[in-house]
Design a protein around this motif. Structure first.
Motif, PDB file in Angstrom:
ATOM      1  N   ARG A  62     -40.062  25.581  23.711  1.00  4.30           N
ATOM      2  CA  ARG A  62     -41.294  24.906  24.131  1.00  4.30           C
ATOM      3  C   ARG A  62     -41.299  24.581  25.615  1.00  4.30           C
ATOM      4  O   ARG A  62     -42.335  24.352  26.205  1.00  4.30           O
ATOM      5  CB  ARG A  62     -41.501  23.632  23.316  1.00  4.30           C
ATOM      6  N   ASN A  63     -40.100  24.552  26.219  1.00  2.34           N
ATOM      7  CA  ASN A  63     -39.996  24.211  27.637  1.00  2.34           C
ATOM      8  C   ASN A  63     -38.640  24.675  28.165  1.00  2.34           C
ATOM      9  O   ASN A  63     -37.791  25.137  27.398  1.00  2.34           O
ATOM     10  CB  ASN A  63     -40.215  22.704  27.848  1.00  2.34           C
ATOM     11  N   LEU A  64     -38.433  24.512  29.452  1.00  2.00           N
ATOM     12  CA  LEU A  64     -37.182  24.964  30.061  1.00  2.00           C
ATOM     13  C   LEU A  64     -35.996  24.119  29.628  1.00  2.00           C
ATOM     14  O   LEU A  64     -34.882  24.627  29.516  1.00  2.00           O
ATOM     15  CB  LEU A  64     -37.307  24.960  31.582  1.00  2.00           C
ATOM     16  N   ALA A  65     -36.199  22.839  29.357  1.00  2.00           N
ATOM     17  CA  ALA A  65     -35.101  21.981  28.913  1.00  2.00           C
ATOM     18  C   ALA A  65     -34.517  22.494  27.596  1.00  2.00           C
ATOM     19  O   ALA A  65     -33.289  22.506  27.418  1.00  2.00           O
ATOM     20  CB  ALA A  65     -35.576  20.544  28.774  1.00  2.00           C
ATOM     21  N   LYS A  66     -35.381  22.929  26.669  1.00  2.00           N
ATOM     22  CA  LYS A  66     -34.897  23.473  25.389  1.00  2.00           C
ATOM     23  C   LYS A  66     -34.111  24.758  25.622  1.00  2.00           C
ATOM     24  O   LYS A  66     -33.100  25.002  24.975  1.00  2.00           O
ATOM     25  CB  LYS A  66     -36.068  23.742  24.442  1.00  2.00           C
ATOM     26  N   SER A  67     -34.571  25.570  26.539  1.00  2.00           N
ATOM     27  CA  SER A  67     -33.876  26.810  26.860  1.00  2.00           C
ATOM     28  C   SER A  67     -32.488  26.516  27.427  1.00  2.00           C
ATOM     29  O   SER A  67     -31.494  27.106  26.999  1.00  2.00           O
ATOM     30  CB  SER A  67     -34.695  27.610  27.864  1.00  2.00           C
ATOM     31  N   LEU A  68     -32.406  25.619  28.365  1.00  2.00           N
ATOM     32  CA  LEU A  68     -31.120  25.283  28.978  1.00  2.00           C
ATOM     33  C   LEU A  68     -30.149  24.702  27.951  1.00  2.00           C
ATOM     34  O   LEU A  68     -28.958  24.994  27.979  1.00  2.00           O
ATOM     35  CB  LEU A  68     -31.316  24.310  30.135  1.00  2.00           C
ATOM     36  N   ALA A  69     -30.655  23.881  27.050  1.00  2.00           N
ATOM     37  CA  ALA A  69     -29.791  23.257  26.047  1.00  2.00           C
ATOM     38  C   ALA A  69     -29.167  24.269  25.112  1.00  2.00           C
ATOM     39  O   ALA A  69     -28.191  23.966  24.426  1.00  2.00           O
ATOM     40  CB  ALA A  69     -30.579  22.216  25.263  1.00  2.00           C
ATOM     41  N   SER A  70     -29.682  25.496  25.081  1.00  2.00           N
ATOM     42  CA  SER A  70     -29.167  26.512  24.164  1.00  2.00           C
ATOM     43  C   SER A  70     -27.987  27.301  24.725  1.00  2.00           C
ATOM     44  O   SER A  70     -27.469  28.185  24.051  1.00  2.00           O
ATOM     45  CB  SER A  70     -30.288  27.473  23.777  1.00  2.00           C
ATOM     46  N   SER A 122     -21.045  22.399  29.456  1.00  2.00           N
ATOM     47  CA  SER A 122     -20.849  22.285  30.898  1.00  2.00           C
ATOM     48  C   SER A 122     -21.704  23.249  31.716  1.00  2.00           C
ATOM     49  O   SER A 122     -21.800  23.109  32.928  1.00  2.00           O
ATOM     50  CB  SER A 122     -19.371  22.502  31.247  1.00  2.00           C
ATOM     51  N   CYS A 123     -22.347  24.201  31.080  1.00  2.00           N
ATOM     52  CA  CYS A 123     -23.028  25.269  31.804  1.00  2.00           C
ATOM     53  C   CYS A 123     -24.536  25.120  32.028  1.00  2.00           C
ATOM     54  O   CYS A 123     -25.056  25.695  32.975  1.00  2.00           O
ATOM     55  CB  CYS A 123     -22.755  26.600  31.131  1.00  2.00           C
ATOM     56  N   PRO A 124     -25.274  24.409  31.191  1.00  2.00           N
ATOM     57  CA  PRO A 124     -26.731  24.376  31.389  1.00  2.00           C
ATOM     58  C   PRO A 124     -27.162  23.405  32.484  1.00  2.00           C
ATOM     59  O   PRO A 124     -27.606  22.284  32.241  1.00  2.00           O
ATOM     60  CB  PRO A 124     -27.276  23.970  30.024  1.00  2.00           C
ATOM     61  N   VAL A 125     -26.985  23.861  33.711  1.00  2.00           N
ATOM     62  CA  VAL A 125     -27.418  23.087  34.872  1.00  2.00           C
ATOM     63  C   VAL A 125     -28.482  23.883  35.610  1.00  2.00           C
ATOM     64  O   VAL A 125     -28.497  25.114  35.568  1.00  2.00           O
ATOM     65  CB  VAL A 125     -26.237  22.731  35.810  1.00  2.00           C
ATOM     66  N   ALA A 126     -29.359  23.166  36.285  1.00  2.00           N
ATOM     67  CA  ALA A 126     -30.447  23.844  36.983  1.00  2.00           C
ATOM     68  C   ALA A 126     -30.807  23.082  38.245  1.00  2.00           C
ATOM     69  O   ALA A 126     -30.608  21.874  38.354  1.00  2.00           O
ATOM     70  CB  ALA A 126     -31.672  23.947  36.078  1.00  2.00           C
ATOM     71  N   LEU A 127     -31.338  23.818  39.177  1.00  2.00           N
ATOM     72  CA  LEU A 127     -31.867  23.286  40.420  1.00  2.00           C
ATOM     73  C   LEU A 127     -33.339  23.654  40.434  1.00  2.00           C
ATOM     74  O   LEU A 127     -33.691  24.819  40.277  1.00  2.00           O
ATOM     75  CB  LEU A 127     -31.138  23.928  41.604  1.00  2.00           C
ATOM     76  N   ASN A 128     -34.187  22.652  40.582  1.00  2.00           N
ATOM     77  CA  ASN A 128     -35.624  22.873  40.535  1.00  2.00           C
ATOM     78  C   ASN A 128     -36.248  22.534  41.884  1.00  2.00           C
ATOM     79  O   ASN A 128     -35.947  21.491  42.465  1.00  2.00           O
ATOM     80  CB  ASN A 128     -36.249  21.993  39.440  1.00  2.00           C
ATOM     81  N   LEU A 129     -37.090  23.418  42.367  1.00  5.91           N
ATOM     82  CA  LEU A 129     -37.859  23.166  43.579  1.00  5.91           C
ATOM     83  C   LEU A 129     -39.261  22.758  43.153  1.00  5.91           C
ATOM     84  O   LEU A 129     -39.985  23.551  42.548  1.00  5.91           O
ATOM     85  CB  LEU A 129     -37.907  24.413  44.466  1.00  5.91           C
ATOM     86  N   SER A 130     -39.620  21.525  43.442  1.00  2.00           N
ATOM     87  CA  SER A 130     -40.932  21.030  43.033  1.00  2.00           C
ATOM     88  C   SER A 130     -42.014  21.543  43.985  1.00  2.00           C
ATOM     89  O   SER A 130     -41.730  22.080  45.052  1.00  2.00           O
ATOM     90  CB  SER A 130     -40.938  19.502  42.999  1.00  2.00           C
ATOM     91  N   ARG A 131     -43.240  21.346  43.579  1.00  2.00           N
ATOM     92  CA  ARG A 131     -44.370  21.795  44.407  1.00  2.00           C
ATOM     93  C   ARG A 131     -44.398  21.116  45.774  1.00  2.00           C
ATOM     94  O   ARG A 131     -44.920  21.686  46.729  1.00  2.00           O
ATOM     95  CB  ARG A 131     -45.683  21.549  43.671  1.00  2.00           C
ATOM     96  N   ASP A 132     -43.819  19.927  45.866  1.00  2.00           N
ATOM     97  CA  ASP A 132     -43.807  19.225  47.153  1.00  2.00           C
ATOM     98  C   ASP A 132     -42.565  19.544  47.986  1.00  2.00           C
ATOM     99  O   ASP A 132     -42.302  18.915  49.001  1.00  2.00           O
ATOM    100  CB  ASP A 132     -43.973  17.718  46.956  1.00  2.00           C
ATOM    101  N   ALA A 168     -29.069  18.643  34.181  1.00  2.00           N
ATOM    102  CA  ALA A 168     -27.963  19.098  33.337  1.00  2.00           C
ATOM    103  C   ALA A 168     -28.289  18.696  31.902  1.00  2.00           C
ATOM    104  O   ALA A 168     -28.373  17.508  31.590  1.00  2.00           O
ATOM    105  CB  ALA A 168     -26.650  18.483  33.787  1.00  2.00           C
ATOM    106  N   ALA A 169     -28.480  19.682  31.043  1.00  2.00           N
ATOM    107  CA  ALA A 169     -28.929  19.430  29.671  1.00  2.00           C
ATOM    108  C   ALA A 169     -27.996  18.495  28.906  1.00  2.00           C
ATOM    109  O   ALA A 169     -28.445  17.714  28.083  1.00  2.00           O
ATOM    110  CB  ALA A 169     -29.083  20.751  28.919  1.00  2.00           C
ATOM    111  N   HIS A 170     -26.698  18.576  29.181  1.00  3.76           N
ATOM    112  CA  HIS A 170     -25.724  17.750  28.459  1.00  3.76           C
ATOM    113  C   HIS A 170     -24.965  16.822  29.411  1.00  3.76           C
ATOM    114  O   HIS A 170     -23.884  16.344  29.076  1.00  3.76           O
ATOM    115  CB  HIS A 170     -24.737  18.642  27.707  1.00  3.76           C
ATOM    116  N   THR A 225     -26.312  22.725  20.443  1.00  7.09           N
ATOM    117  CA  THR A 225     -27.619  23.376  20.329  1.00  7.09           C
ATOM    118  C   THR A 225     -27.569  24.821  20.819  1.00  7.09           C
ATOM    119  O   THR A 225     -28.600  25.439  21.022  1.00  7.09           O
ATOM    120  CB  THR A 225     -28.681  22.596  21.123  1.00  7.09           C
ATOM    121  N   GLY A 226     -26.366  25.354  20.997  1.00  7.31           N
ATOM    122  CA  GLY A 226     -26.204  26.714  21.494  1.00  7.31           C
ATOM    123  C   GLY A 226     -26.615  27.755  20.477  1.00  7.31           C
ATOM    124  O   GLY A 226     -26.588  27.514  19.272  1.00  7.31           O
TER     125      GLY A 226
END
Length: 161
Positions: free
Chosen positions: A84-92, A97-107, A114-116, A131-132
């Motif tokens: 349903r969203n990127l958080a669910k994808s990362l949690a899988s 230790s691996c589901p980390v992300a860097l997001n660039l916002s519109r501003d 980090a999902a966990h 949840t993998g």
């Protein structure tokens, strides 16, 4: 940006490696577009991103996470619900230790996610994610590959679902 480009860089720092890019195969870019699940729509984004890094010697892997359920069973043998969203994808991801992300916002601001949480990433723990979606053989192969490059990692056993 997500996945190996982030957590593997931190593992390289942890072992004092001068080459922070050691072991990094590509740079994953996740996006979520549930409005158009066609491969053609995803491929347009892939091609646009590839043109953006042309000549930099960087391999990008942009993927629409809203489409994962369409190919996961064929690739990994598991039928999964749509994310349903990127958080669910990362949690899988296979390890907590691996589901980390860097997001660039519109501003133009960067945020990390980090999902966990970050504790096991910084302590080098490969704990199977509750949840993998990775099958046991994929999980084991990833752990072996990671530990061959970063021997300080501590692999915890995979438990049956």
């Amino acid at each position: 940006m997500t996945a190996g480009a982030l957590f593997q860089t931190l593992w390289n720092i942890a072992v004092g490696r001068a080459d922070l890019g050691y072991g990094i195969r590509d740079f994953d870019l996740f996006f979520h577009d549930a409005d158009d699940l066609s491969y053609d729509a995803e491929d347009r984004i892939i091609q646009r991103c590839q043109r953006g890094v042309e000549g930099l010697g960087v391999e990008l892997e942009p993927r629409n996470q809203a489409r994962v359920h369409l190919w996961n069973e064929q690739k990994y043998g598991r039928n999964i619900a749509p994310y349903r969203n990127l958080a669910k994808s990362l949690a899988s991801f296979a390890f907590t230790s691996c589901p980390v992300a860097l997001n660039l916002s519109r501003d133009g601001m960067f945020t990390t996610y980090a999902a966990h949480g970050y504790a096991e990433l910084y302590s080098g723990v490969l704990r199977p994610s509750p949840t993998g979606i990775a099958p046991a053989d994929v999980h084991s192969a990833k752990a072996a590959s990671y530990r061959a490059k970063w021997p300080h990692l501590i692999e915890l056993p995979l438990t049956a679902p």
